[in-house]
Write a protein that holds these residues in place. Structure first.
Motif, PDB file in Angstrom:
ATOM      1  N   SER A  24      37.118  63.160  61.166  1.00 43.87           N
ATOM      2  CA  SER A  24      38.128  64.174  60.905  1.00 43.87           C
ATOM      3  C   SER A  24      39.415  63.756  61.595  1.00 43.87           C
ATOM      4  O   SER A  24      39.380  63.136  62.651  1.00 43.87           O
ATOM      5  CB  SER A  24      37.678  65.542  61.423  1.00 43.87           C
ATOM      6  OG  SER A  24      37.495  65.521  62.817  1.00 43.87           O
ATOM      7  N   GLY A  25      40.531  64.017  60.964  1.00 45.03           N
ATOM      8  CA  GLY A  25      41.809  63.654  61.548  1.00 45.03           C
ATOM      9  C   GLY A  25      42.192  62.213  61.332  1.00 45.03           C
ATOM     10  O   GLY A  25      43.131  61.718  61.967  1.00 45.03           O
ATOM     11  N   GLY A  26      41.471  61.524  60.477  1.00 48.59           N
ATOM     12  CA  GLY A  26      41.799  60.130  60.210  1.00 48.59           C
ATOM     13  C   GLY A  26      40.860  59.560  59.170  1.00 48.59           C
ATOM     14  O   GLY A  26      39.977  60.243  58.674  1.00 48.59           O
ATOM     15  N   ARG A  27      41.063  58.284  58.867  1.00 51.25           N
ATOM     16  CA  ARG A  27      40.269  57.629  57.836  1.00 51.25           C
ATOM     17  C   ARG A  27      39.288  56.653  58.477  1.00 51.25           C
ATOM     18  O   ARG A  27      39.701  55.648  59.064  1.00 51.25           O
ATOM     19  CB  ARG A  27      41.183  56.883  56.874  1.00 51.25           C
ATOM     20  CG  ARG A  27      42.140  57.790  56.127  1.00 51.25           C
ATOM     21  CD  ARG A  27      43.049  56.968  55.258  1.00 51.25           C
ATOM     22  NE  ARG A  27      42.897  57.335  53.866  1.00 51.25           N
ATOM     23  CZ  ARG A  27      43.505  56.727  52.862  1.00 51.25           C
ATOM     24  NH1 ARG A  27      44.284  55.691  53.095  1.00 51.25           N
ATOM     25  NH2 ARG A  27      43.322  57.123  51.625  1.00 51.25           N
ATOM     26  N   LEU A  28      38.021  56.934  58.311  1.00 55.65           N
ATOM     27  CA  LEU A  28      36.992  56.070  58.882  1.00 55.65           C
ATOM     28  C   LEU A  28      37.031  54.691  58.246  1.00 55.65           C
ATOM     29  O   LEU A  28      36.668  53.696  58.879  1.00 55.65           O
ATOM     30  CB  LEU A  28      35.621  56.723  58.666  1.00 55.65           C
ATOM     31  CG  LEU A  28      34.454  56.134  59.440  1.00 55.65           C
ATOM     32  CD1 LEU A  28      34.692  56.206  60.935  1.00 55.65           C
ATOM     33  CD2 LEU A  28      33.166  56.852  59.064  1.00 55.65           C
TER      34      LEU A  28
END
Length: 121
Positions: A24-28
């Motif tokens: 969450s809060g970004g791109r894995l």
């Protein structure tokens, strides 16, 4: 970016389980991702890692064979499939993200809170 593991639980020996790691809060998908596991009183143990594009994987020599790491970047999720579970697989399983695919946990700088897997005999 926060990592979130899911899929743990209580299973019987011999079962299979798939753990998931999302962010969450970004791109894995921007990261190399590893799975580790830890039991009380022991060091956190490397299980497997996968490159950002999913074209390279790294497996623990001692655990190779029953653990399969994969990722679906369309879902921005990394998976750890565990087959033929044994009671000694009981542990907290963590996913971690970094910029290098490696067995060294010091190279991963984002960690999830872990998901507990308990295998009954």
């Amino acid at each position: 970016v926060q990592l979130v593991e899911s899929g743990g639980g209580l299973v019987q020996a011999g079962d299979s389980l798939r753990l998931s790691c999302s962010a969450s809060g970004g791109r894995l998908r921007s990261y190399e991702v590893g799975w580790f596991r830890q039991t009380p009183g022991k060091e956190r143990e490397f299980v497997a890692a996968i490159s950002g594009h999913g074209d390279r994987t790294l497996d623990s020599d001692s655990l190779k064979g029953r653990f399969t790491i994969s990722r679906d970047n369309t879902r921005d999720t990394v998976y750890l499939q565990i087959g033929s579970l044994k009671p000694e697989d009981t542990a907290d399983y963590y996913c971690a993200a970094g910029m290098v695919i490696t067995i060294g946990r010091e190279n991963y700088y984002l960690w999830g809170q872990g998901t507990k897997v308990t295998v009954s005999s």
